[in-house]
Scaffold this active site. Structure first.
Site: not given
Length: 243
Positions: A139, A152
């Site tokens: 990501s 995350y």
């Protein structure tokens, strides 16, 4: 990609679904490794309705034995695996001072340990057959700080690091491992969460990525067209860093 079989974890929705559909359009047989049987079957039906080849394998990737059993089952059905795309993931959002132990454990179990478990199982087969390709979905949050989902972001940074380490270990076996780091993707869940307009305003292209924008890059990396990229994580951000 005629004659190739690619395993896609988390292929039942969002980016995973777009990857599966793109692979099938390119001629690959897709093995959808999912925990959600219903969503996996929907994608299988989409692919087969268009004349493509796909099947699902249902189970949990967060334990080593379960992940191995799932990969072994996929290969028993297909006969061989040419590539793996680690797309399964969870996207928890919580302010940094409110992250619980359960948040950390769940995020790590799926986003890092699950990815590792499936990769190890697939690599064993790829070594025996003389090569393969693996693509890990990281990501943009791994590359740029984000206070609303720090756990995350930390897990996706771990994916970037793990991609490098695994790639270095198995490159001599002709197994090329790379990653992609997308910014916001306009999936149904992301649209519902409401953060895409803010993110789009920070990109040079002025929009979030469509799932297919990312899927096309992933499909290149998992294909034999990729002959020399290894250990890289490609940012797919619409100019997020330059805007």
């Amino acid at each position: 990609m005629q004659g190739q079989t690619i395993i896609v974890t988390g292929g039942g929705s969002g980016l995973g679904r777009a990857i599966c559909l793109g692979l099938a359009d390119a001629g690959a047989q897709v093995a959808i490794l999912e925990i959600n049987a219903e969503s996996a079957q929907v994608v299988v039906d989409e692919i087969t309705a268009k004349g493509g080849k796909a099947f699902s394998v249902i189970g949990d990737i967060t334990t080593r034995d379960s992940a191995k059993a799932l990969v072994d089952s996929a290969i028993a059905t297909a006969g061989r695996v040419h590539g793996l795309i680690n797309c399964a993931g969870v996207y928890p959002r919580r302010p940094i001072l409110e992250i619980t132990d359960a948040d950390w454990d769940f995020s790590f179990a799926v986003n890092v340990r699950g990815l590792y478990n499936v990769s190890v199982a697939a690599i064993t087969h790829m070594q025996a057959q003389g090569g393969g390709r693996i693509v890990n979905i990281a990501s943009i949050d791994a590359l740029k700080a984000h206070p609303k989902n720090a756990h995350y972001a930390a897990m996706k940074a771990a994916v970037v690091s793990l991609t490098k380490s695994m790639a270095l270990a198995v490159a001599p076996d002709n197994i090329l491992i790379n990653g992609v780091a997308p910014a916001g993707i306009a999936t149904e869940k992301a649209r519902a969460a409401g953060f895409l307009p803010e993110l789009a305003a920070q990109t040079a292209l002025g929009r979030a990525a469509e799932p297919e924008d990312v899927a096309d890059v992933v499909i290149f990396l998992v294909s034999e067209k990729n002959r020399y990229m290894v250990g890289e994580t490609v940012a797919i951000s619409g100019g997020y860093f330059i805007a």
